[in-house]
Design a protein around this motif. Structure first.
Motif, PDB file in Angstrom:
ATOM      1  N   CYS A 228       0.827  -1.211   0.000  1.00 24.07           N
ATOM      2  CA  CYS A 228       0.000   0.000   0.000  1.00 24.07           C
ATOM      3  C   CYS A 228       0.858   1.257   0.000  1.00 24.07           C
ATOM      4  CB  CYS A 228      -0.936  -0.016   1.204  1.00 24.07           C
ATOM      5  SG  CYS A 228      -2.229  -1.274   1.106  1.00 24.07           S
ATOM      6  N   GLU A 229       1.982   1.218   0.721  1.00 21.98           N
ATOM      7  CA  GLU A 229       2.884   2.366   0.729  1.00 21.98           C
ATOM      8  C   GLU A 229       3.419   2.619  -0.677  1.00 21.98           C
ATOM      9  OE1 GLU A 229       3.664   4.506   3.063  1.00 21.98           O
ATOM     10  OE2 GLU A 229       2.533   3.553   4.684  1.00 21.98           O
ATOM     11  N   ALA A 230       3.831   1.561  -1.372  1.00 24.11           N
ATOM     12  CA  ALA A 230       4.370   1.718  -2.719  1.00 24.11           C
ATOM     13  C   ALA A 230       3.303   2.216  -3.689  1.00 24.11           C
ATOM     14  CB  ALA A 230       4.951   0.386  -3.201  1.00 24.11           C
ATOM     15  N   ALA A 231       2.089   1.674  -3.572  1.00 17.60           N
ATOM     16  CA  ALA A 231       0.996   2.130  -4.443  1.00 17.60           C
ATOM     17  C   ALA A 231       0.659   3.586  -4.166  1.00 17.60           C
ATOM     18  CB  ALA A 231      -0.227   1.238  -4.235  1.00 17.60           C
ATOM     19  N   ALA A 232       0.701   3.995  -2.904  1.00 19.08           N
ATOM     20  CA  ALA A 232       0.405   5.379  -2.548  1.00 19.08           C
ATOM     21  C   ALA A 232       1.447   6.335  -3.131  1.00 19.08           C
ATOM     22  CB  ALA A 232       0.345   5.528  -1.036  1.00 19.08           C
ATOM     23  N   MET A 233       2.673   5.817  -3.347  1.00 18.31           N
ATOM     24  CA  MET A 233       3.735   6.633  -3.944  1.00 18.31           C
ATOM     25  C   MET A 233       3.670   6.641  -5.473  1.00 18.31           C
ATOM     26  SD  MET A 233       5.491   7.987  -1.489  1.00 18.31           S
ATOM     27  CE  MET A 233       7.018   8.445  -2.300  1.00 18.31           C
ATOM     28  N   GLY A 234       2.653   5.946  -6.022  1.00 23.51           N
ATOM     29  CA  GLY A 234       2.439   6.012  -7.459  1.00 23.51           C
ATOM     30  C   GLY A 234       3.118   4.941  -8.282  1.00 23.51           C
ATOM     31  N   LEU A 235       3.543   3.826  -7.648  1.00 28.88           N
ATOM     32  CA  LEU A 235       4.261   2.796  -8.394  1.00 28.88           C
ATOM     33  C   LEU A 235       3.341   1.947  -9.257  1.00 28.88           C
ATOM     34  CD1 LEU A 235       7.044   1.601  -8.924  1.00 28.88           C
ATOM     35  CD2 LEU A 235       6.641   0.011  -7.039  1.00 28.88           C
ATOM     36  N   GLY A 236       2.111   1.710  -8.801  1.00 26.69           N
ATOM     37  CA  GLY A 236       1.197   0.875  -9.569  1.00 26.69           C
ATOM     38  C   GLY A 236      -0.091   0.645  -8.822  1.00 26.69           C
ATOM     39  N   LEU A 237      -0.933  -0.235  -9.341  1.00 24.19           N
ATOM     40  CA  LEU A 237      -2.200  -0.564  -8.710  1.00 24.19           C
ATOM     41  C   LEU A 237      -1.988  -1.637  -7.650  1.00 24.19           C
ATOM     42  CD1 LEU A 237      -4.499  -0.829 -11.877  1.00 24.19           C
ATOM     43  CD2 LEU A 237      -4.124   1.176 -10.417  1.00 24.19           C
ATOM     44  N   VAL A 238      -2.835  -1.627  -6.629  1.00 19.98           N
ATOM     45  CA  VAL A 238      -2.761  -2.631  -5.571  1.00 19.98           C
ATOM     46  C   VAL A 238      -4.169  -3.150  -5.302  1.00 19.98           C
ATOM     47  CG1 VAL A 238      -3.050  -0.975  -3.661  1.00 19.98           C
ATOM     48  CG2 VAL A 238      -1.818  -3.127  -3.274  1.00 19.98           C
ATOM     49  N   LEU A 239      -4.270  -4.402  -4.937  1.00 20.17           N
ATOM     50  CA  LEU A 239      -5.549  -5.002  -4.578  1.00 20.17           C
ATOM     51  C   LEU A 239      -5.572  -5.140  -3.064  1.00 20.17           C
ATOM     52  CD1 LEU A 239      -8.112  -6.110  -5.931  1.00 20.17           C
ATOM     53  CD2 LEU A 239      -7.025  -8.350  -6.016  1.00 20.17           C
ATOM     54  N   ALA A 240      -6.500  -4.435  -2.397  1.00 23.34           N
ATOM     55  CA  ALA A 240      -6.467  -4.371  -0.937  1.00 23.34           C
ATOM     56  C   ALA A 240      -7.868  -4.161  -0.372  1.00 23.34           C
ATOM     57  CB  ALA A 240      -5.559  -3.227  -0.480  1.00 23.34           C
ATOM     58  N   PRO A 241      -8.100  -4.545   0.881  1.00 21.62           N
ATOM     59  CA  PRO A 241      -9.382  -4.294   1.540  1.00 21.62           C
ATOM     60  C   PRO A 241      -9.446  -2.846   2.032  1.00 21.62           C
ATOM     61  CG  PRO A 241      -7.929  -5.492   3.015  1.00 21.62           C
ATOM     62  CD  PRO A 241      -7.210  -5.374   1.714  1.00 21.62           C
ATOM     63  N   PRO A 242     -10.641  -2.330   2.327  1.00 18.45           N
ATOM     64  CA  PRO A 242     -10.770  -0.934   2.750  1.00 18.45           C
ATOM     65  C   PRO A 242      -9.934  -0.574   3.974  1.00 18.45           C
ATOM     66  CG  PRO A 242     -12.911  -1.809   2.142  1.00 18.45           C
ATOM     67  CD  PRO A 242     -11.963  -2.970   2.117  1.00 18.45           C
ATOM     68  N   TYR A 243      -9.830  -1.469   4.969  1.00 18.10           N
ATOM     69  CA  TYR A 243      -9.088  -1.104   6.180  1.00 18.10           C
ATOM     70  C   TYR A 243      -7.612  -0.880   5.897  1.00 18.10           C
ATOM     71  CZ  TYR A 243      -7.721  -6.083   6.298  1.00 18.10           C
ATOM     72  OH  TYR A 243      -7.225  -7.311   5.985  1.00 18.10           O
ATOM     73  N   ALA A 244      -7.098  -1.476   4.815  1.00 14.88           N
ATOM     74  CA  ALA A 244      -5.673  -1.356   4.517  1.00 14.88           C
ATOM     75  C   ALA A 244      -5.308   0.008   3.947  1.00 14.88           C
ATOM     76  CB  ALA A 244      -5.244  -2.449   3.544  1.00 14.88           C
ATOM     77  N   VAL A 245      -6.281   0.711   3.361  1.00 16.43           N
ATOM     78  CA  VAL A 245      -5.966   1.976   2.676  1.00 16.43           C
ATOM     79  C   VAL A 245      -6.607   3.178   3.352  1.00 16.43           C
ATOM     80  CG1 VAL A 245      -5.744   0.747   0.477  1.00 16.43           C
ATOM     81  CG2 VAL A 245      -7.930   1.783   1.088  1.00 16.43           C
ATOM     82  N   ARG A 246      -7.212   2.994   4.503  1.00 21.19           N
ATOM     83  CA  ARG A 246      -7.985   4.097   5.075  1.00 21.19           C
ATOM     84  C   ARG A 246      -7.104   5.273   5.496  1.00 21.19           C
ATOM     85  NH1 ARG A 246     -10.323   2.200  10.951  1.00 21.19           N
ATOM     86  NH2 ARG A 246      -8.394   1.396  11.871  1.00 21.19           N
ATOM     87  N   ASN A 247      -5.808   5.055   5.709  1.00 18.56           N
ATOM     88  CA  ASN A 247      -4.906   6.163   6.048  1.00 18.56           C
ATOM     89  C   ASN A 247      -4.174   6.709   4.836  1.00 18.56           C
ATOM     90  OD1 ASN A 247      -5.576   6.017   8.774  1.00 18.56           O
ATOM     91  ND2 ASN A 247      -3.976   4.517   9.209  1.00 18.56           N
ATOM     92  N   HIS A 248      -4.451   6.150   3.669  1.00 17.83           N
ATOM     93  CA  HIS A 248      -3.836   6.630   2.429  1.00 17.83           C
ATOM     94  C   HIS A 248      -4.909   7.374   1.625  1.00 17.83           C
ATOM     95  CE1 HIS A 248      -0.041   4.543   2.962  1.00 17.83           C
ATOM     96  NE2 HIS A 248      -0.702   3.432   3.257  1.00 17.83           N
ATOM     97  N   HIS A 249      -5.033   8.651   1.878  1.00 15.94           N
ATOM     98  CA  HIS A 249      -6.132   9.411   1.283  1.00 15.94           C
ATOM     99  C   HIS A 249      -5.925   9.674  -0.206  1.00 15.94           C
ATOM    100  CE1 HIS A 249      -7.659   9.867   5.308  1.00 15.94           C
ATOM    101  NE2 HIS A 249      -6.534  10.450   5.717  1.00 15.94           N
TER     102      HIS A 249
END
Length: 314
Positions: A228-249
């Motif tokens: 999720c950290e790498a996806a948030a930095m723009g590296l690519g798409l990630v498949l994740a549940p909602p709780y995993a990305v709730r701090n990555h706005h």
């Protein structure tokens, strides 16, 4: 054998069987490692048999040690239950509970919910094990485990904790720099962040095989938090549940109303440990919290049910 072994020696036996090292056992029991070795030697002499094979890698149970293990565990469980009963622990739980959970679920969901529980029970302590694999309950690495694959053998209490959905997410920057995604076919032209495929703790973590094509993986990590950290930095798409990305706005869902994968978390505890008040308190909290906070696991109820063998789209 003329006398029965002391319970304290059997405690040393159990901890060494679980940790596999003198140093690990000494830390758990707050004694010197020489004390552990002396207690094990005494127990073996008293029983007239070898309980452990010693090597550079540590201590491994022999056949006789494996035979003793369930009896020692039963004695431990009885001693713990008796202690709780005699102490009259009915309202406030006390003692240590070791809880094994996947890294990002344990960090984003479990750790925050435990704060209120520990305030309510000042004599309760919790070891939260955020492991790159699922906790090994057979060797008592944890009292409770959150896992994707419930055990099919052994004496365990098993209950479904939550069914969660995984959605595709990408950062706003990534999506602005790459071709638009309007339908499923568009996803194949994008890059992904995923698990290291030969280090999967469970086949249930192989999410991307359900996309219908082989994804172009730019970065693979053994944990979803790093993904999720790498996806948030723009590296690519990630498949994740909602709780995993709730701090990555800056991570936004892609094809949210048309595509998702689905898995379930299970709560598992050895039957003898489940009987303990402190274990049930943690168990019940996890189940109640999950039932009250379904948005952590599913964004909405409009999505088409996802088949494990066939992709479904509107």
């Amino acid at each position: 054998m003329t006398t029965l072994p002391e319970w304290t020696d059997l405690r040393f036996f159990l901890e060494l069987a679980r940790s596999g090292t003198l140093s690990g056992t000494s830390r758990r029991l707050s004694v010197e490692h020489t004390t552990v070795a002396r207690r094990i030697d005494r127990l073996e002499q008293q029983l007239g048999t070898t309980l452990f094979d010693r090597s550079r890698e540590g201590y491994q149970l022999t056949e006789m040690g494996l035979s003793l293990l369930p009896h020692a565990e039963a004695m431990e469980s009885a001693a713990l239950a008796a202690t709780e009963q005699l102490a009259g622990i009915q309202v406030s739980a006390r003692g240590l509970v070791r809880l094994g959970a996947p890294e990002i679920f344990g960090t984003q969901v479990v750790a925050p919910m435990l704060v209120a529980l520990l305030r309510e029970h000042p004599d309760l302590n919790i070891d939260l094990l955020l492991l790159p694999r699922f906790a090994n309950l057979a060797n008592r690495e944890a009292d409770i485990g959150v896992m994707l694959d419930p055990p099919s053998t052994g004496r365990y209490m098993v209950a479904k904790l939550a069914t969660f959905r995984l959605y595709l997410y990408g950062s706003k920057e990534y999506l602005a720099r790459h071709p638009p995604i309007r339908e499923h076919a568009d996803i194949a032209h994008h890059e992904f962040v995923d698990y290291v495929q030969d280090r999967l703790a469970s086949s249930e973590l192989n999410f991307f095989e359900e996309l219908g094509f082989t994804p172009r993986r730019r970065l693979c990590c053994t944990g979803m938090m790093a993904q999720c950290e790498a996806a948030a930095m723009g590296l690519g798409l990630v498949l994740a549940p909602p709780y995993a990305v709730r701090n990555h706005h800056n991570l936004v869902p892609v094809l949210e109303d048309r595509f998702h994968a689905e898995r379930s978390f299970w709560l598992v505890a050895p039957v003898d440990l489940y009987r303990l008040q402190r274990v049930r308190v943690v168990w019940n909290l996890l189940r109640e919290y999950s039932e009250r906070n379904s948005p952590l696991f599913k964004n909405d109820d409009k999505l088409i049910e996802f088949s494990r063998t066939k992709t479904s789209f509107e």
